[in-house]
Enzyme design. Structure first.
Site, PDB file in Angstrom:
ATOM      1  N   HIS A 386       0.905  -1.116  -0.169  1.00 19.54           N
ATOM      2  CA  HIS A 386       0.020  -0.174   0.004  1.00 19.54           C
ATOM      3  C   HIS A 386       0.862   1.269  -0.109  1.00 19.54           C
ATOM      4  O   HIS A 386       1.666   1.291   0.843  1.00 19.54           O
ATOM      5  CB  HIS A 386      -1.050  -0.113   1.301  1.00 19.54           C
ATOM      6  CG  HIS A 386      -1.989   1.264   0.942  1.00 19.54           C
ATOM      7  ND1 HIS A 386      -3.008   0.848   0.488  1.00 19.54           N
ATOM      8  CD2 HIS A 386      -1.938   2.499   1.479  1.00 19.54           C
ATOM      9  CE1 HIS A 386      -3.789   2.204   0.355  1.00 19.54           C
ATOM     10  NE2 HIS A 386      -3.020   3.051   1.038  1.00 19.54           N
ATOM     11  N   ALA A 387       0.577   2.103  -1.064  1.00 16.71           N
ATOM     12  CA  ALA A 387       1.462   3.373  -1.215  1.00 16.71           C
ATOM     13  C   ALA A 387       1.504   4.093   0.036  1.00 16.71           C
ATOM     14  O   ALA A 387       0.434   4.376   0.675  1.00 16.71           O
ATOM     15  CB  ALA A 387       1.077   4.139  -2.500  1.00 16.71           C
ATOM     16  N   HIS A 420      -0.049  11.854  -5.704  1.00 14.27           N
ATOM     17  CA  HIS A 420      -0.418  11.896  -4.633  1.00 14.27           C
ATOM     18  C   HIS A 420       0.466  11.921  -3.435  1.00 14.27           C
ATOM     19  O   HIS A 420       0.807  12.600  -2.308  1.00 14.27           O
ATOM     20  CB  HIS A 420      -1.599  10.658  -4.179  1.00 14.27           C
ATOM     21  CG  HIS A 420      -2.092  10.864  -2.914  1.00 14.27           C
ATOM     22  ND1 HIS A 420      -3.065  11.182  -2.391  1.00 14.27           N
ATOM     23  CD2 HIS A 420      -1.551  10.064  -1.767  1.00 14.27           C
ATOM     24  CE1 HIS A 420      -3.501  11.013  -1.271  1.00 14.27           C
ATOM     25  NE2 HIS A 420      -2.529  10.505  -0.765  1.00 14.27           N
ATOM     26  N   GLU A 421       1.487  10.992  -3.666  1.00 18.41           N
ATOM     27  CA  GLU A 421       2.504  10.661  -2.509  1.00 18.41           C
ATOM     28  C   GLU A 421       3.578  11.840  -2.470  1.00 18.41           C
ATOM     29  O   GLU A 421       4.000  12.362  -1.485  1.00 18.41           O
ATOM     30  CB  GLU A 421       3.148   9.264  -2.661  1.00 18.41           C
ATOM     31  CG  GLU A 421       2.338   7.938  -2.753  1.00 18.41           C
ATOM     32  CD  GLU A 421       1.812   7.997  -1.428  1.00 18.41           C
ATOM     33  OE1 GLU A 421       2.136   8.719  -0.337  1.00 18.41           O
ATOM     34  OE2 GLU A 421       0.410   7.554  -1.242  1.00 18.41           O
ATOM     35  N   HIS A 424       2.511  14.610  -0.131  1.00 18.23           N
ATOM     36  CA  HIS A 424       3.039  14.430   1.272  1.00 18.23           C
ATOM     37  C   HIS A 424       4.217  14.778   1.285  1.00 18.23           C
ATOM     38  O   HIS A 424       4.706  15.425   2.136  1.00 18.23           O
ATOM     39  CB  HIS A 424       2.816  12.910   1.517  1.00 18.23           C
ATOM     40  CG  HIS A 424       1.354  12.390   1.651  1.00 18.23           C
ATOM     41  ND1 HIS A 424       0.262  12.966   2.516  1.00 18.23           N
ATOM     42  CD2 HIS A 424       0.619  11.365   1.152  1.00 18.23           C
ATOM     43  CE1 HIS A 424      -0.794  12.068   2.466  1.00 18.23           C
ATOM     44  NE2 HIS A 424      -0.593  11.242   1.521  1.00 18.23           N
ATOM     45  N   GLU A 448      -4.136  14.737   2.801  1.00 14.34           N
ATOM     46  CA  GLU A 448      -4.388  13.768   1.535  1.00 14.34           C
ATOM     47  C   GLU A 448      -4.515  14.787   0.600  1.00 14.34           C
ATOM     48  O   GLU A 448      -4.697  14.040  -0.448  1.00 14.34           O
ATOM     49  CB  GLU A 448      -5.701  13.204   2.367  1.00 14.34           C
ATOM     50  CG  GLU A 448      -5.130  12.125   3.660  1.00 14.34           C
ATOM     51  CD  GLU A 448      -4.125  11.134   3.120  1.00 14.34           C
ATOM     52  OE1 GLU A 448      -3.590  10.859   1.933  1.00 14.34           O
ATOM     53  OE2 GLU A 448      -3.433  10.848   4.223  1.00 14.34           O
ATOM     54  N   HIS A 549      -6.443   0.229   5.353  1.00 15.90           N
ATOM     55  CA  HIS A 549      -6.448   1.110   6.406  1.00 15.90           C
ATOM     56  C   HIS A 549      -7.302   0.476   7.718  1.00 15.90           C
ATOM     57  O   HIS A 549      -7.004   1.180   8.730  1.00 15.90           O
ATOM     58  CB  HIS A 549      -7.199   2.432   5.995  1.00 15.90           C
ATOM     59  CG  HIS A 549      -6.512   2.912   4.979  1.00 15.90           C
ATOM     60  ND1 HIS A 549      -6.619   2.516   3.527  1.00 15.90           N
ATOM     61  CD2 HIS A 549      -5.862   4.296   4.759  1.00 15.90           C
ATOM     62  CE1 HIS A 549      -5.960   3.070   2.731  1.00 15.90           C
ATOM     63  NE2 HIS A 549      -5.466   4.317   3.265  1.00 15.90           N
ATOM     64  N   TYR A 559      -9.769  11.178   4.026  1.00 18.33           N
ATOM     65  CA  TYR A 559      -9.751  11.165   2.544  1.00 18.33           C
ATOM     66  C   TYR A 559     -11.150  11.810   2.044  1.00 18.33           C
ATOM     67  O   TYR A 559     -11.003  12.316   1.133  1.00 18.33           O
ATOM     68  CB  TYR A 559      -9.567   9.601   2.256  1.00 18.33           C
ATOM     69  CG  TYR A 559      -8.402   8.935   2.457  1.00 18.33           C
ATOM     70  CD1 TYR A 559      -7.026   9.303   1.705  1.00 18.33           C
ATOM     71  CD2 TYR A 559      -8.431   8.150   3.414  1.00 18.33           C
ATOM     72  CE1 TYR A 559      -5.708   8.841   2.553  1.00 18.33           C
ATOM     73  CE2 TYR A 559      -7.268   7.424   3.853  1.00 18.33           C
ATOM     74  CZ  TYR A 559      -5.917   7.859   3.306  1.00 18.33           C
ATOM     75  OH  TYR A 559      -4.732   7.334   3.718  1.00 18.33           O
TER      76      TYR A 559
HETATM   77  O1  X8Z Z   1      -4.229   5.392   1.130  1.00 16.17           O
HETATM   78  C1  X8Z Z   1      -4.182   6.082   0.300  1.00 16.17           C
HETATM   79  C2  X8Z Z   1      -2.694   6.501  -0.381  1.00 16.17           C
HETATM   80  C3  X8Z Z   1      -1.756   6.779   0.665  1.00 16.17           C
HETATM   81  S1  X8Z Z   1      -2.298   7.866   1.929  1.00 16.17           S
HETATM   82  C4  X8Z Z   1      -2.523   5.691  -1.251  1.00 16.17           C
HETATM   83  N1  X8Z Z   1      -5.191   6.735  -0.409  1.00 16.17           N
HETATM   84  C5  X8Z Z   1      -6.628   6.137  -0.039  1.00 16.17           C
HETATM   85  C6  X8Z Z   1      -6.910   4.843  -0.385  1.00 16.17           C
HETATM   86  O2  X8Z Z   1      -5.988   3.990  -1.181  1.00 16.17           O
HETATM   87  O3  X8Z Z   1      -7.697   4.148   0.079  1.00 16.17           O
HETATM   88  C7  X8Z Z   1      -5.363   7.571  -1.352  1.00 16.17           C
HETATM   89  C8  X8Z Z   1      -6.828   7.728  -1.841  1.00 16.17           C
HETATM   90  C9  X8Z Z   1      -7.540   7.008  -0.677  1.00 16.17           C
HETATM   91 ZN    ZN Z   2      -2.223   9.908   1.361  1.00 15.66          ZN
END
Ligand code: X8Z
Ligand code: ZN
Length: 675
Positions: A386-387, A420-421, A424, A448, A549, A559
């Site tokens: 997960h990024a 997106h990254e 941050h 975010e 998450h 988010y």
């Molecule tokens: O978790 C993330 C990022 C890292 S903060 C990749 N996002 C959420 C997800 O993937 O569920 C970005 C959009 C929503």
């Molecule tokens: Zn993020």
């Protein structure tokens, strides 16, 4: 604290600096175990905060390093170290919170008052005072993160045994349109969460204990307290924003359902007009961009197949390398070459994203970003794919050690995730000069929203200018296409962004019990998103745990807020750049005035209430979805026409209601199409 995105992400697991606390009795055991300094006699509040900032600076590097190791090299040893450093940090945090109590009611500077508050507010993993429970909590957190990262769906026996991890299962949802293959991939991934159900149940008990030790009703209230407003108001605030955008989502849902029904006759919906979870091109139905082939409004109105272009670029680079190396090499060598080509390609995608930021006048990324980032999935070990973006809390050659961790593939979703990254990462760089306690987003939704604001500026013209798409038409049809592309990423996300924490708030406050974890999950999915599983999902499953998450304990409301805020930021920066036409045509690429305004906001970090920071950028102090609606106005008109005469909306089964989410928790109803 070096509020690495890790604090927002992996370290959300670990420790959040913006922690919570009040109404606590003495607990001398906590400070001792962390080896922190005892409060010197006669220390003033200002001196106390200066000392805490220094101690944070000292503790962060070992915490982030242990978390980085456990996320990029999953095994029992790295898990143990991550849990231990996390435990030490959280024990120290408890001690700081305890020490802060003696300054209540005393004279101090406004900055110190804010910093003391931040210490006490918003813990993502509120630490129990009981040392055994704290140790148990951090051990569980590391274990769940590892279980998720290692997760694999295995089929077949003996020689035919095959295991696929998330990335491979996502490939199926992205590319296959075979109903059963998608169902198998979707169900397969969800098996990885079943073993985590017991751990998660215990985890909830422990974070709730921590939250109560800090004076909160439960961990959900602790999470809702980090927004410069009373926690009781946050649910209503998110409901207000959701109600602004809900009609737009309902139109998109209706259109999508019609197309899915045409694509999978008789199987395109689930009872009640719900969309089948496994057919949405995404494991969690949070981004429908992969359904472009099914949902593209006008296939002949210009090409926006970004995934296709990225894949083609990668293939071309790979072929070039293969030719250079000689085609007659063995399969091991070919695999090495392919891996090197993937890294190269991912770096190029990052350079492209960096170019957007530098075009605004922001600095180039530090050299160490390029050496320390994990660009692709390593071949020799399990990692958390997960990024995430990290601030390691140290300097290398005079610059912050900031990095990202991704398992990048050449597709549109990963390309925008890189932007997106980097959002941050640029936030970390901009607020790096602030005291550690102010090194975080104005609130977590701001953090975010930074990269995503840039993503909104990735217009067809920008994509054309970087050679990813061909010549763009200037027609009504191409406008609808480009609006649809953005809506599939942004509008589809909104109810998902809300429902995850509706579920967790309910879990934390006890209105959702372990016996109803799964039924409540699917009730909320149905109610907010209008999606449903195609097959029964009883309590033997733990489907929430299949979303990073949840086992990673990263709060999710951020988010949802980000998907509102990013349109506000975008509009403000478009204004700053002198843009005058329709909002959706704006790209502030290359505009230094927009860049300066953006940087000024980033540089503030969390040093003042977010309302003030928002005002400095946008002129207003409220989060507001009006710019979302302004942006998508052409699409909304088009969707309404398309849906004319159709019965839109869906019927959701009754929902397990969380007291924290009062007004939004009504069952969705059949909504006739307008017009
Ligand atoms: O978790 C993330 C990022 C890292 S903060 C990749 N996002 C959420 C997800 O993937 O569920 C970005 C959009 C929503
Ligand atoms: Zn993020």
């Amino acid at each position: 604290m070096k509020k690495s995105h890790t604090t927002l992400l992996a370290l959300a697991v670990a420790a959040s600096l913006t922690l919570a606390g009040c109404n606590r009795s003495e607990s001398p055991d906590t400070s001792a175990s962390a080896g922190g300094t005892a409060a010197p006699a006669g220390e003033t509040a200002d001196q106390f905060i200066a000392r805490v900032n220094e101690e944070v600076r000292t503790l962060m590097p070992e915490l982030t390093a242990s978390q980085w190791l456990s996320a990029t090299y999953i095994n029992d040893d790295s898990q143990l170290l991550a849990a231990k450093y996390n435990e030490r940090y959280l024990a120290q945090l408890n001690s700081w919170i305890e020490q802060a109590r003696k300054f209540e009611g005393q004279q101090m500077s406004p900055e110190t008052a804010r910093a003391i508050n931040l210490l006490k507010l918003g813990a993502s993993m509120p630490p129990p005072r009981n040392p055994e429970h704290l140790a148990e909590l951090t051990t569980l957190a590391s274990k769940m993160e590892g279980t998720y990262g290692k997760g694999a769906y295995c089929t077949g026996e003996g020689e035919a045994r095959q295991c696929r991890q998330l990335g491979q299962l996502e490939d199926v949802l992205r590319s296959s349109r075979d109903y059963d293959a998608q169902l198998d991939a979707w169900q397969g991934w969800h098996t990885i969460a079943q073993p985590m159900r017991g751990d998660y149940t215990r985890f909830v008990e422990l974070v709730n204990e921590g939250a109560r030790d800090l004076g909160f009703a439960d961990a959900g209230e602790a999470w809702r307290s980090g927004y410069d407003m009373p926690p009781a108001e946050l649910a209503a605030e998110t409901d207000r924003l959701w109600n602004q955008v809900k009609p737009l989502y309902e139109q998109l849902h209706c259109y999508t359902r019609t197309r899915l029904e045409a694509r999978y006759p008789g199987r395109g919906t689930v009872d009640g007009g719900l969309l089948p979870a496994h057919l949405m091109g995404n494991m969690w139905q949070q981004d429908w961009g992969n359904l472009w082939d099914v949902l593209q409004p006008y296939p002949n109105a210009g090409d926006l197949d970004i995934t296709g272009a990225l894949e083609k670029n990668y293939q071309a680079q790979l072929n070039e390398r293969m030719v250079k190396e000689n085609a007659l090499i063995d399969s091991d060598r070919r695999a090495d070459i392919a891996h090197a080509a993937q890294i190269d390609n991912a770096k190029r995608m990052n350079e492209r994203a960096q170019d957007f930021y530098t075009s605004l006048g922001m600095p180039a990324l530090p050299a160490s970003f390029w050496t320390n980032t994990q660009f692709v999935k390593p071949r020799d070990r399990d990692v958390v794919c997960h990024a995430s973006a990290w601030d390691m809390g140290i300097q290398i050659d005079g610059q912050p050690d900031v990095r990202a961790k991704m398992c990048t593939k050449p597709n549109e979703e990963d390309f925008t995730t890189i932007y997106h990254e980097l959002g941050h990462v640029y936030y970390y760089l901009a607020y790096n000069g602030r005291p550690p306690l102010f090194q975080s987003g104005a609130h977590d939704g701001f953090h975010e929203a930074i990269g995503d604001t840039i993503v909104l500026s990735m217009t067809p013209q920008y994509l054309q200018s970087i050679g990813l798409v061909g010549e763009q038409q200037q027609t009504q049809e191409s406008l609808v296409n480009s609006q649809m592309r953005m809506a599939l990423a942004k509008v589809s996300f909104l109810p998902f962004g809300l429902m995850i924490d509706r579920w967790r708030w309910g879990v934390f406050d006890g209105s959702i019990t372990p016996e109803t974890y799964n039924s409540a999950w699917w009730s909320l999915k149905a109610q907010y998103q209008g999606v449903a599983p195609a097959t029964a999902r009883g309590e033997e499953f733990f489907d929430a745990g299949a979303k990073y998450h949840v086992p990673g304990n990263t709060p999710y409301t951020r988010y949802f807020l980000s998907h509102v805020l990013q349109f506000q930021f975008y509009k403000a920066l478009c204004d700053a750049s002198g843009h005058t036409g329709p909002l959706n045509e704006c790209s502030f690429y290359g505009n230094k005035a927009a860049g300066e305004k953006f940087w000024a906001m980033l540089e503030k970090g969390n040093s003042q209430p977010w309302q003030q920071t928002l005002k400095e950028l946008t002129g207003g102090e409220q989060m507001d979805a009006a710019p979302v609606l302004e942006y998508f106005a052409p699409l909304q008109t088009w969707l309404t026409q398309q849906n004319e005469g159709k019965t839109c909306g869906w019927t959701a089964p009754a929902t397990a209601q969380s007291p924290a989410s009062a007004p939004a928790a009504q069952p969705a109803t059949e909504t006739p199409a307008q017009g």
